[in-house]
Design a protein around this motif. Structure first.
Motif, PDB file in Angstrom:
ATOM      1  N   GLU A   1      55.781  56.633  22.666  1.00 58.87           N
ATOM      2  CA  GLU A   1      56.181  55.399  23.352  1.00 58.87           C
ATOM      3  C   GLU A   1      56.493  55.622  24.829  1.00 58.87           C
ATOM      4  N   ASN A   2      56.582  56.872  25.250  1.00 58.65           N
ATOM      5  CA  ASN A   2      56.846  57.177  26.662  1.00 58.65           C
ATOM      6  C   ASN A   2      55.588  57.638  27.391  1.00 58.65           C
ATOM      7  N   ARG A   3      54.421  57.148  26.936  1.00 58.91           N
ATOM      8  CA  ARG A   3      53.151  57.454  27.596  1.00 58.91           C
ATOM      9  C   ARG A   3      52.585  56.163  28.191  1.00 58.91           C
ATOM     10  N   LEU A   4      52.242  56.221  29.474  1.00 51.85           N
ATOM     11  CA  LEU A   4      51.740  55.050  30.186  1.00 51.85           C
ATOM     12  C   LEU A   4      50.312  55.302  30.648  1.00 51.85           C
ATOM     13  N   PHE A   5      49.484  54.248  30.618  1.00 42.22           N
ATOM     14  CA  PHE A   5      48.055  54.402  30.898  1.00 42.22           C
ATOM     15  C   PHE A   5      47.621  53.414  31.982  1.00 42.22           C
ATOM     16  N   LEU A   6      47.059  53.945  33.076  1.00 44.26           N
ATOM     17  CA  LEU A   6      46.587  53.090  34.165  1.00 44.26           C
ATOM     18  C   LEU A   6      45.086  52.812  34.080  1.00 44.26           C
ATOM     19  N   ASN A   7      44.354  53.654  33.355  1.00 46.42           N
ATOM     20  CA  ASN A   7      42.947  53.393  33.018  1.00 46.42           C
ATOM     21  C   ASN A   7      42.011  53.223  34.209  1.00 46.42           C
ATOM     22  N   HIS A   8      42.253  53.950  35.269  1.00 45.26           N
ATOM     23  CA  HIS A   8      41.318  53.944  36.392  1.00 45.26           C
ATOM     24  C   HIS A   8      40.095  54.794  36.041  1.00 45.26           C
ATOM     25  N   PRO A   9      38.946  54.519  36.644  1.00 43.84           N
ATOM     26  CA  PRO A   9      37.746  55.310  36.352  1.00 43.84           C
ATOM     27  C   PRO A   9      37.937  56.773  36.748  1.00 43.84           C
ATOM     28  N   ASP A  10      37.596  57.653  35.841  1.00 44.40           N
ATOM     29  CA  ASP A  10      37.692  59.090  36.079  1.00 44.40           C
ATOM     30  C   ASP A  10      36.784  59.477  37.244  1.00 44.40           C
ATOM     31  N   GLY A  11      37.350  60.189  38.216  1.00 44.41           N
ATOM     32  CA  GLY A  11      36.573  60.653  39.362  1.00 44.41           C
ATOM     33  C   GLY A  11      36.415  59.635  40.471  1.00 44.41           C
ATOM     34  N   GLN A  12      37.084  58.483  40.355  1.00 40.65           N
ATOM     35  CA  GLN A  12      36.877  57.401  41.328  1.00 40.65           C
ATOM     36  C   GLN A  12      38.153  56.976  42.058  1.00 40.65           C
ATOM     37  N   LEU A  13      39.215  57.727  41.937  1.00 45.77           N
ATOM     38  CA  LEU A  13      40.474  57.285  42.550  1.00 45.77           C
ATOM     39  C   LEU A  13      40.371  57.143  44.067  1.00 45.77           C
ATOM     40  N   ALA A  14      39.574  57.999  44.700  1.00 48.13           N
ATOM     41  CA  ALA A  14      39.445  57.936  46.160  1.00 48.13           C
ATOM     42  C   ALA A  14      38.792  56.634  46.607  1.00 48.13           C
ATOM     43  N   LYS A  15      38.107  55.957  45.686  1.00 50.28           N
ATOM     44  CA  LYS A  15      37.434  54.698  46.015  1.00 50.28           C
ATOM     45  C   LYS A  15      38.274  53.478  45.654  1.00 50.28           C
ATOM     46  N   GLN A  16      39.409  53.695  45.005  1.00 39.62           N
ATOM     47  CA  GLN A  16      40.268  52.577  44.603  1.00 39.62           C
ATOM     48  C   GLN A  16      41.083  52.079  45.781  1.00 39.62           C
ATOM     49  N   ASP A  17      41.541  50.854  45.670  1.00 40.72           N
ATOM     50  CA  ASP A  17      42.414  50.257  46.684  1.00 40.72           C
ATOM     51  C   ASP A  17      43.730  51.030  46.691  1.00 40.72           C
ATOM     52  N   ARG A  18      43.984  51.728  47.777  1.00 42.65           N
ATOM     53  CA  ARG A  18      45.156  52.599  47.843  1.00 42.65           C
ATOM     54  C   ARG A  18      46.462  51.813  47.743  1.00 42.65           C
ATOM     55  N   ARG A  19      46.491  50.647  48.331  1.00 46.02           N
ATOM     56  CA  ARG A  19      47.717  49.839  48.272  1.00 46.02           C
ATOM     57  C   ARG A  19      47.982  49.333  46.861  1.00 46.02           C
ATOM     58  N   ALA A  20      46.922  48.961  46.162  1.00 42.44           N
ATOM     59  CA  ALA A  20      47.090  48.496  44.778  1.00 42.44           C
ATOM     60  C   ALA A  20      47.559  49.642  43.886  1.00 42.44           C
ATOM     61  N   LEU A  21      46.990  50.818  44.099  1.00 45.62           N
ATOM     62  CA  LEU A  21      47.397  51.990  43.325  1.00 45.62           C
ATOM     63  C   LEU A  21      48.861  52.323  43.604  1.00 45.62           C
ATOM     64  N   ARG A  22      49.232  52.220  44.849  1.00 41.55           N
ATOM     65  CA  ARG A  22      50.621  52.485  45.226  1.00 41.55           C
ATOM     66  C   ARG A  22      51.579  51.511  44.530  1.00 41.55           C
ATOM     67  N   ARG A  23      51.172  50.243  44.449  1.00 45.30           N
ATOM     68  CA  ARG A  23      52.014  49.251  43.773  1.00 45.30           C
ATOM     69  C   ARG A  23      52.162  49.580  42.287  1.00 45.30           C
ATOM     70  N   GLU A  24      51.089  50.073  41.673  1.00 42.25           N
ATOM     71  CA  GLU A  24      51.176  50.485  40.274  1.00 42.25           C
ATOM     72  C   GLU A  24      52.180  51.613  40.099  1.00 42.25           C
ATOM     73  N   PHE A  25      52.108  52.583  40.981  1.00 41.67           N
ATOM     74  CA  PHE A  25      53.044  53.711  40.913  1.00 41.67           C
ATOM     75  C   PHE A  25      54.475  53.227  41.137  1.00 41.67           C
ATOM     76  N   GLU A  26      54.652  52.326  42.097  1.00 43.51           N
ATOM     77  CA  GLU A  26      55.990  51.787  42.370  1.00 43.51           C
ATOM     78  C   GLU A  26      56.545  51.069  41.148  1.00 43.51           C
ATOM     79  N   SER A  27      55.692  50.341  40.456  1.00 44.47           N
ATOM     80  CA  SER A  27      56.122  49.620  39.252  1.00 44.47           C
ATOM     81  C   SER A  27      56.586  50.597  38.174  1.00 44.47           C
ATOM     82  N   ILE A  28      55.879  51.710  38.053  1.00 42.68           N
ATOM     83  CA  ILE A  28      56.264  52.727  37.068  1.00 42.68           C
ATOM     84  C   ILE A  28      57.623  53.326  37.411  1.00 42.68           C
ATOM     85  N   LEU A  29      57.838  53.601  38.677  1.00 40.60           N
ATOM     86  CA  LEU A  29      59.129  54.161  39.087  1.00 40.60           C
ATOM     87  C   LEU A  29      60.262  53.167  38.845  1.00 40.60           C
TER      88      LEU A  29
END
Length: 249
Positions: free
Chosen positions: A90-118
């Motif tokens: 129950e303490n495992r969280l999944f963001l499901n971004h494409p493997d190998g494609q993080l550099a192409k993702q919207d950095r601000r959106a990714l940051r917001r996801e991380f902020e939400s987790i924190l």
């Protein structure tokens, strides 16, 4: 010349590294893993020690691990490995971004996801990739997490997975220690060691062996098994070392 450029510190250097303080009961730890297996090969011992010590450990899986169409299999391996380490499902969280494609993702959106987790987990301690890791997914994750920790005064430890000739030697050598590459020894990051009791090292080896899909690939097998050693290795960024010490007390 290549070998000289990417040497690691000699084995004797392990005695000059400070220890990472053991996690304590009541603390919350969040481990960011770009792919299924990073959490185990780089920090499986720390996770097990944290759980044994009464800490609450969350694991955030950033990508789906499906680069080669085996995402479902890697997902099963991920759950099996963490079950061995004692980390609750129950303490495992999944963001499901494409493997190998993080550099192409919207950095601000990714940051917001991380902020939400924190905001959800409210950790005292975070483990995340070293920003100089050569895998783009690791570098992106590490840089974002480091920025967030600096702003929030959260203790941060950084682990290394993908780097030339790391670990050295890149093979199963459980009686050796894993040590940082010379090129990554600098004044802005302090490397520390997590010495693993024999039973925790055995637990980590068992968890690593659950990643059969990766162990079938020779170059990955040497990496995964090469990280099963007497210790784990974590770096503390400059300006965060004091925060780490305070959070662990």
């Amino acid at each position: 010349a290549y070998g000289w450029r990417f040497q690691s510190l000699p084995q004797a250097a392990i005695y000059f590294l400070d220890d990472v303080a053991a996690p304590k009961s009541g603390q919350t730890i969040v481990v960011f893993a770009p792919h299924p297996d990073d959490e185990t090969i780089a920090a499986g011992g720390f996770i097990a020690l944290g759980i044994k010590g009464g800490a609450r450990v969350w694991v955030v899986l950033v990508t789906n691990g499906n680069k080669h169409g085996i995402g479902a299999r890697r997902d099963h391996e991920f759950h099996d490995a963490l079950q061995i380490l004692g980390q609750p499902r129950e303490n495992r969280l999944f963001l499901n971004h494409p493997d190998g494609q993080l550099a192409k993702q919207d950095r601000r959106a990714l940051r917001r996801e991380f902020e939400s987790i924190l905001a959800q987990t409210r950790p005292q301690i975070i483990l995340a990739p070293h920003p100089d890791d050569k895998h783009p997914d690791h570098a992106v994750t590490g840089a974002l997490v480091e920025s967030l920790c600096q702003q929030r005064s959260i203790a941060l430890y950084q682990y290394l997975v993908h780097y030339p000739r790391f670990p050295l030697p890149k093979k199963f050598a459980p009686r050796l220690c894993v040590l940082p590459p010379v090129r990554l020894v600098s004044f802005d990051k302090e490397w520390r060691r997590v010495m693993l009791p024999a039973e925790v090292e055995a637990l980590k080896k068992q968890a690593v062996q659950r990643y059969r899909s990766q162990l079938r690939v020779p170059v990955l097998r040497s990496l995964l098994l090469g990280m099963v050693r007497r210790n784990e290795l974590l770096a503390v960024p400059e300006g965060v070392a004091g925060q780490v010490q305070a959070k662990m007390q």
